[in-house]
Design an enzyme around this catalytic site. Structure first.
Site, PDB file in Angstrom:
ATOM      1  N   ASP A 144     -10.988   2.973   3.603  1.00  0.00           N
ATOM      2  CA  ASP A 144     -11.094   1.594   3.482  1.00  0.00           C
ATOM      3  C   ASP A 144     -12.649   1.161   3.389  1.00  0.00           C
ATOM      4  O   ASP A 144     -13.144   0.085   3.118  1.00  0.00           O
ATOM      5  CB  ASP A 144     -10.693   0.651   4.591  1.00  0.00           C
ATOM      6  CG  ASP A 144      -9.629  -0.202   4.313  1.00  0.00           C
ATOM      7  OD1 ASP A 144      -9.213  -0.516   3.207  1.00  0.00           O
ATOM      8  OD2 ASP A 144      -9.030  -0.746   5.315  1.00  0.00           O
TER       9      ASP A 144
ATOM     10  N   GLN B  38      -4.692  -1.566   9.421  1.00  0.00           N
ATOM     11  CA  GLN B  38      -4.700  -2.912   8.993  1.00  0.00           C
ATOM     12  C   GLN B  38      -5.158  -4.002   9.787  1.00  0.00           C
ATOM     13  O   GLN B  38      -4.901  -4.033  11.154  1.00  0.00           O
ATOM     14  CB  GLN B  38      -3.211  -3.376   8.673  1.00  0.00           C
ATOM     15  CG  GLN B  38      -2.786  -4.605   8.125  1.00  0.00           C
ATOM     16  CD  GLN B  38      -3.780  -4.341   6.451  1.00  0.00           C
ATOM     17  OE1 GLN B  38      -3.269  -3.618   5.914  1.00  0.00           O
ATOM     18  NE2 GLN B  38      -4.307  -5.749   6.136  1.00  0.00           N
TER      19      GLN B  38
ATOM     20  N   LYS C 229       0.715  -1.255   0.058  1.00  0.00           N
ATOM     21  CA  LYS C 229      -0.003  -0.131   0.122  1.00  0.00           C
ATOM     22  C   LYS C 229       0.906   1.215   0.287  1.00  0.00           C
ATOM     23  O   LYS C 229       0.768   2.222  -0.818  1.00  0.00           O
ATOM     24  CB  LYS C 229      -1.075  -0.096   1.227  1.00  0.00           C
ATOM     25  CG  LYS C 229      -2.091  -1.037   0.963  1.00  0.00           C
ATOM     26  CD  LYS C 229      -2.883  -1.309   2.262  1.00  0.00           C
ATOM     27  CE  LYS C 229      -3.930  -2.639   2.017  1.00  0.00           C
ATOM     28  NZ  LYS C 229      -4.375  -2.951   3.070  1.00  0.00           N
TER      29      LYS C 229
END
Ligand code: NAP
Length: 281
Positions: A120, A97, A53
């Site tokens: 997200d 995460q 990422k």
């Protein structure tokens, strides 16, 4: 019929080139899109994901911050970090995460993220926006699947889409996105009685289960489009999806490979969401 591959790497390159161009345009206005990624603990797979990422940010000209914390970080400390990033004007997207260590309530942490920075798309406000058709951030994996369908010019109107899996991050948002494009949607899960009877009716199948060979050739209507979200390991330890690729590719019209299908699209859509967050400021 041998199915045409929907190449997630090639489509990602195209979309990331567009992201880079838009990042340059924003930078010319004095805004550099910024993504903050928080990793807690030393989960090996998570370490690879966050590195990818951050690299995607570098490649597209975005600013990124990677915060790595030991597994001993307390929930209160993590919430304080999220709050600091919420206030930081250089940060347009915040990603924590998953999975988090067991002593931290992941949902509580997600809900602490400012919905305007929830790239997200896991915040309840983002889920609500998707459900009601309002502007918000779409979860990256199903969003990537929608882009893959768009890339082959597929018109979902009136088509029957079957989604296998009902998680909050893939299956459910996937079903809502397909519905928004006027597909008739069936959601299957572990209690579905006759999965094959469902999938045989499908024009589009999205497999998001996490088990090898959940979808085999005898379960697919000739000409169907098959998107494979699953990430599993075969007996040789190689990455594979939920779909019996070699069998299903002889029946489907289009299919995504694993690796090189949905996986790269997920990070690409994270870049798109972060860029769009910065464009909204
Ligand atoms: P998850 O939370 O474990 O959900 C799996 C879903 O599959 C559940 O809804 C479960 O049903 C259903 N299921 C399990 N066994 C089934 C069966 N035999 N028949 C039909 N449905 C069944 O997983 P997830 O987070 O959605 O992820 C799914 C897969 O996608 C995993 O392999 C994951 O690694 C992969 N993934 C890939 C990406 C990517 O970027 N490529 C991103 C995210 C996830 P119940 O609800 O009844 O338990």
């Amino acid at each position: 019929m041998t199915a045409q591959l929907i190449d997630g790497n090639a489509l990602s390159r195209q979309l990331r080139a567009d992201v880079s161009a838009r990042v340059s345009a924003l930078k010319a206005r004095g805004i550099t899109p910024g993504l903050a990624v928080i990793l807690v603990g030393d989960n090996a797979a998570s370490q690879v994901y966050v590195r990818n990422k951050v690299k995607a940010c570098d490649d597209t000209g975005m600013h990124s911050v990677l915060e790595t914390w030991p597994a001993s970080l307390s929930e209160a400390e993590l919430l304080a970090r999220v709050d600091a990033l919420n206030q930081d004007p250089a940060i347009h997207g915040i990603l924590v995460q998953l999975p988090l260590p067991a002593h931290i309530d992941a949902q509580k942490v997600i809900e602490a993220i400012d919905p305007a920075k929830d790239v997200d798309g896991f915040h309840i406000a983002s889920a609500g926006a998707l459900m009601t058709g309002m502007r918000g951030f779409w979860p990256c994996t199903p969003y990537g699947c929608m882009k893959m369908l768009e890339s082959i010019g597929y018109d979902l109107k009136g088509k029957h889409a079957v989604v296998i899996g009902r998680s909050n991050i893939v299956g459910k948002p996937m079903a809502l996105m397909l519905l928004q494009q006027n597909a008739t949607v069936t959601i299957c899960h572990s209690a579905t009685k006759d999965l094959k009877a469902m999938t045989l009716q499908a024009d589009v199948i999205v497999a998001a289960v996490g088990k090898r060979n959940v979808l085999t050739a005898d379960m697919v209507k000739p000409g169907a489009v098959v998107l494979d979200v699953g990430m599993n390991r075969n007996d040789e330890g190689k990455l594979c999806g939920d779909v019996d690729f070699d069998g299903v590719r002889e029946v489907a019209s289009h299919i995504t490979p694993v690796p090189g299908g949905v996986g790269p699209m997920t990070i690409t859509m994270l870049m798109v969401n972060t860029l769009e967050s910065a464009e909204r400021t």
